[in-house]
Design an enzyme around this catalytic site. Sequence first.
Site, mmCIF file in Angstrom:
data_model
loop_
_atom_site.group_PDB
_atom_site.id
_atom_site.type_symbol
_atom_site.label_atom_id
_atom_site.label_comp_id
_atom_site.label_asym_id
_atom_site.label_seq_id
_atom_site.Cartn_x
_atom_site.Cartn_y
_atom_site.Cartn_z
ATOM 1 N N ASP A 12 -36.817 -31.715 9.129
ATOM 2 C CA ASP A 12 -37.011 -30.349 8.631
ATOM 3 C C ASP A 12 -38.333 -29.767 9.132
ATOM 4 O OD1 ASP A 12 -36.298 -28.078 7.264
ATOM 5 O OD2 ASP A 12 -36.831 -28.839 5.279
ATOM 6 N N HIS A 29 -36.697 -25.302 17.241
ATOM 7 C CA HIS A 29 -35.581 -26.240 17.391
ATOM 8 C C HIS A 29 -35.678 -26.960 18.745
ATOM 9 C CE1 HIS A 29 -33.967 -24.796 13.704
ATOM 10 N NE2 HIS A 29 -33.512 -23.649 14.169
ATOM 11 N N LEU A 123 -28.904 -49.831 19.571
ATOM 12 C CA LEU A 123 -29.215 -48.872 18.497
ATOM 13 C C LEU A 123 -27.993 -47.986 18.300
ATOM 14 C CD1 LEU A 123 -31.375 -47.280 16.662
ATOM 15 C CD2 LEU A 123 -31.608 -45.774 18.623
HETATM 16 C C1 IPE Z 1 -31.804 -29.934 5.780
HETATM 17 O O1 IPE Z 1 -32.719 -28.941 6.051
HETATM 18 C C2 IPE Z 1 -30.788 -30.009 6.862
HETATM 19 C C3 IPE Z 1 -31.277 -30.465 8.161
HETATM 20 C C4 IPE Z 1 -32.467 -30.938 8.408
HETATM 21 C C5 IPE Z 1 -30.318 -30.413 9.230
HETATM 22 P P1 IPE Z 1 -32.573 -27.462 5.437
HETATM 23 O O2 IPE Z 1 -33.760 -26.717 5.896
HETATM 24 O O3 IPE Z 1 -31.238 -26.922 5.764
HETATM 25 O O4 IPE Z 1 -32.621 -27.767 3.882
HETATM 26 P P2 IPE Z 1 -33.140 -26.868 2.664
HETATM 27 O O5 IPE Z 1 -32.524 -25.511 2.845
HETATM 28 O O6 IPE Z 1 -34.620 -26.838 2.759
HETATM 29 O O7 IPE Z 1 -32.665 -27.588 1.445
HETATM 30 C C1 IPE Z 2 -34.704 -28.088 10.469
HETATM 31 O O1 IPE Z 2 -35.603 -27.047 10.579
HETATM 32 C C2 IPE Z 2 -33.564 -27.959 11.450
HETATM 33 C C3 IPE Z 2 -32.299 -27.523 10.851
HETATM 34 C C4 IPE Z 2 -32.055 -27.389 9.592
HETATM 35 C C5 IPE Z 2 -31.217 -27.208 11.771
HETATM 36 P P1 IPE Z 2 -35.424 -25.670 9.797
HETATM 37 O O2 IPE Z 2 -34.733 -24.711 10.698
HETATM 38 O O3 IPE Z 2 -34.797 -25.877 8.486
HETATM 39 O O4 IPE Z 2 -36.950 -25.251 9.635
HETATM 40 P P2 IPE Z 2 -37.662 -24.611 8.362
HETATM 41 O O5 IPE Z 2 -37.295 -25.444 7.180
HETATM 42 O O6 IPE Z 2 -37.156 -23.225 8.256
HETATM 43 O O7 IPE Z 2 -39.111 -24.680 8.688
HETATM 44 MG MG MG Z 3 -35.500 -26.228 6.598
#
Ligand code: IPE
Ligand code: IPE
Ligand code: MG
Length: 232
Positions: A12, A29, A123
Amino acid sequence: MNIPKHIAIIMDGNGRWAKARGLPRVMGHAQGVEAVKKIVKSCVKIGVKHLTLYAFSNENWSRPDHEVKALFKLLEDFIDKEFKLFHENKIKFNIIGERQRIQKDVLVKMENTEKDTQDYNNLTLNIALSYGARQEILNAAKILAEDVLNAKIGLSEIDEKIFSSKLYTKGQPDPELLIRTSGEMRVSNFLLWQISYTEFYVTETLWPDFDDKELNKAIEEYNKRDRRFGGR
Ligand code: IPE
Ligand code: IPE
Ligand code: MG
């Protein structure tokens, strides 16, 4: 040091990483993919046998269309370009999630990579894509209900082992360590069945900044944990 056999990561913070630099989220990303490559290599090096990365949740489908498209394009590129990484390191590639929601041509590519790498066992790299733990559990329940209806199995035979064998992670050990980057203290519908006794490690570091030093810190912390499993 005791190296976990299975590490799961909620990657995240890509959006916040980009925002802090005045960049579009998609750049976060893209940088996140670089972190994935590094961590996969580190895991091979230290002898982790299963790595499960949360790349896209079922709930992430509600993000803006352009962001969803960009994420799947990055994944496609990752598969195209990292052919060598998989083969040189004998990495078994595995998708866990609702495959039918994934765009057909991308899915075909992923499934071809699964086939090409199915005999490797250095792995196992599980990519959670279009993944939701509740859906995974529901799906397992439905498969078993059908088996009972068709008299393939008796109701009283269903136990934890059989139930686990209907999950996407069938045949793999549960993760000993779950890492979440960027500070959030929640599981966001990830591996609910598999993490009943998993150790949690949350770091403030945003996913694109997560590297082998950070991984080491998480494993060191894991080694300090007293895993009691309710037994004493
Ligand atoms: C969790 O992150 C999903 C992934 C890392 C793919 P999100 O950013 O979607 O989760 P929330 O919204 O903070 O719960
Ligand atoms: C995690 O990063 C990747 C995915 C959920 C696809 P986020 O896109 O959720 O990044 P934040 O949480 O907004 O910083
Ligand atoms: Mg997120």
